[in-house]
Enzyme design. Structure first.
Site: not given
Ligand SMILES: Cc1cc2nc3c(=O)[nH]c(=O)nc-3n(C[C@H](O)[C@H](O)[C@H](O)COP(=O)(O)OP(=O)(O)OC[C@H]3O[C@@H](n4cnc5c(N)ncnc54)[C@H](O)[C@@H]3O)c2cc1C
Length: 355
Positions: A160, A238, A334
């Site tokens: 992670r 989480s 996280e």
């Molecule tokens: C119900 C639920 C289940 C989940 N299950 C999992 C799981 O099984 N495994 C897991 O690992 N995670 C899980 N997550 C967490 C999350 O979905 C992941 O971390 C996902 O990859 C985040 O994507 P996002 O586009 O929403 O990121 P955001 O929340 O928009 O951004 C997260 C971080 O990434 C950065 N970021 C986003 N896009 C870019 C880009 N293009 N370039 C540079 N930086 C960027 C942002 O600045 C921030 O620091 C879960 C979340 C939820 C709500």
């Protein structure tokens, strides 16, 4: 008033941004860069499913990544390169791969968020992570002020984590490339819960589509999806990483019936959810104003009516402090928080801090 970050995060928390830009067309990236105001690197938002934005206004530019597109390129060794734009939902990329008979990311189905955010925390589930298939990233480097191509080995991937997480604000990921294999079979099952769900021994390679569907079904059963409405519909999944523990702590946890897993790097990791339950928390419990453990999972916090980013952060601290007092193990949050007080890109983001 600027665009509210609450409208772009799954917690639906966050104040207005000074400047809010949406990047939807890969061909206009440099126009967007020129329009960024202020001196700091912008905060980049994907689907907002791992972001805890402050209640206060964000004093800088926020870029929401909305570029879509998935392209296939056959490689010489019969594997395939899949090139994905940063704003494409990761779940769609998994669906695409499975539909095209490509193995490598089938256990990542159902994870919310964008492909561009997946390398940031090396998104993973069921024993698979994006770094298993990721070969290169095209990014904009806000220190060098130009496009760069980063090979997987340069991304500092771990459990992670990645260089993008530890050096926040430096790169905006525009495109990722994944190497997958054409196969009717999924990757070997290494996660015990998945083996049970598939009724398959560890190490077996189940049929690709069946494996992907089993993951989706299992996520639904275990409360790992965001419900469309209801008390658990505002969440970031989480809220703590599974902590590294010492061999002595692992022995104590195992003797109490708790799970401890050995990671690929040899480290021992306890289950953050199990530690929270040992410390007295349970599904549905109120932790702070408007913040509850979700109805199905202690490790997921749900934001309800009265929740603010401040009460959510306080709830994280309450949980982490209780586990530390019970087991001497420090949980690390996280979700990532845009750091409104930062003045340089290297201090641009941080996880919520507890004592
Ligand atoms: C119900 C639920 C289940 C989940 N299950 C999992 C799981 O099984 N495994 C897991 O690992 N995670 C899980 N997550 C967490 C999350 O979905 C992941 O971390 C996902 O990859 C985040 O994507 P996002 O586009 O929403 O990121 P955001 O929340 O928009 O951004 C997260 C971080 O990434 C950065 N970021 C986003 N896009 C870019 C880009 N293009 N370039 C540079 N930086 C960027 C942002 O600045 C921030 O620091 C879960 C979340 C939820 C709500």
């Amino acid at each position: 008033m600027g665009e509210l970050l609450a409208d772009h995060t799954t917690l639906r928390l966050g104040g207005p941004a000074d400047q809010f830009l949406t990047h939807a067309d890969p061909g206009t990236w440099f126009d967007l860069v020129r329009s960024v105001q202020g001196t700091r690197a912008p905060f980049v938002l994907g689907g907002g499913s791992n972001t805890l934005a402050d209640d206060a206004a964000y004093p800088g530019a926020v870029i929401r990544m909305a570029t879509c597109g998935i392209a296939l390129r056959p490689l010489a060794d019969a594997s395939v390169e899949v090139v994905v734009q940063a704003g494409e939902p990761l779940a769609k990329v998994v669906e695409f791969a499975v539909a095209h008979g490509l193995s490598g990311i089938e256990y990542l189905g159902g994870i919310p968020g964008t492909a561009g955010a997946a390398p940031v925390q090396n998104t993973g589930a069921y024993g698979q992570q994006i770094s298993d298939t990721l070969t290169r990233i095209t990014a904009y480097d806000w220190d060098l002020l130009r496009l760069v191509e980063l090979r997987s080995a340069e991304c500092g991937f771990g459990y992670r984590t990645s260089t993008f997480k530890t050096r926040p604000g430096r790169w905006t990921i525009l495109e990722i490339a994944l190497r997958m294999t054409r196969s009717a079979l999924a990757a070997p099952v290494i996660y015990p819960n998945l083996a049970d769900a598939l009724a398959s021994p560890l190490g077996a390679r189940p049929p690709l589509a069946e494996a992907a569907q089993t993951v989706l079904d299992d996520r639904r059963l275990r409360g790992l999806n965001i419900p469309d409405d209801g008390p658990d519909s505002r969440q970031v999944g989480s809220v703590f990483l599974n902590p590294t523990v010492t061999p002595a702590q692992a022995t104590t946890i195992r003797s109490s019936g708790g799970p401890v897993q050995r990671g690929p790097d040899g480290s021992l990791r306890a289950s953050a959810g199990w530690l929270l339950e040992q410390a007295g928390f349970c599904p549905g419990l109120r932790i702070d104003a408007g913040v509850y453990c979700s109805s199905g999972r202690t490790l997921t916090l749900a934001a309800r009516e009265a929740a603010t980013a401040a009460s959510f952060t306080a709830a994280l601290c309450t949980l982490a402090d209780a586990v530390f007092a019970t087991d001497g193990i420090r949980l690390r949050p996280e979700p990532i928080r845009p750091n409104a007080m930062a003045t340089t890109s290297s201090r641009h983001l941080r996880a919520p801090e507890c004592s």
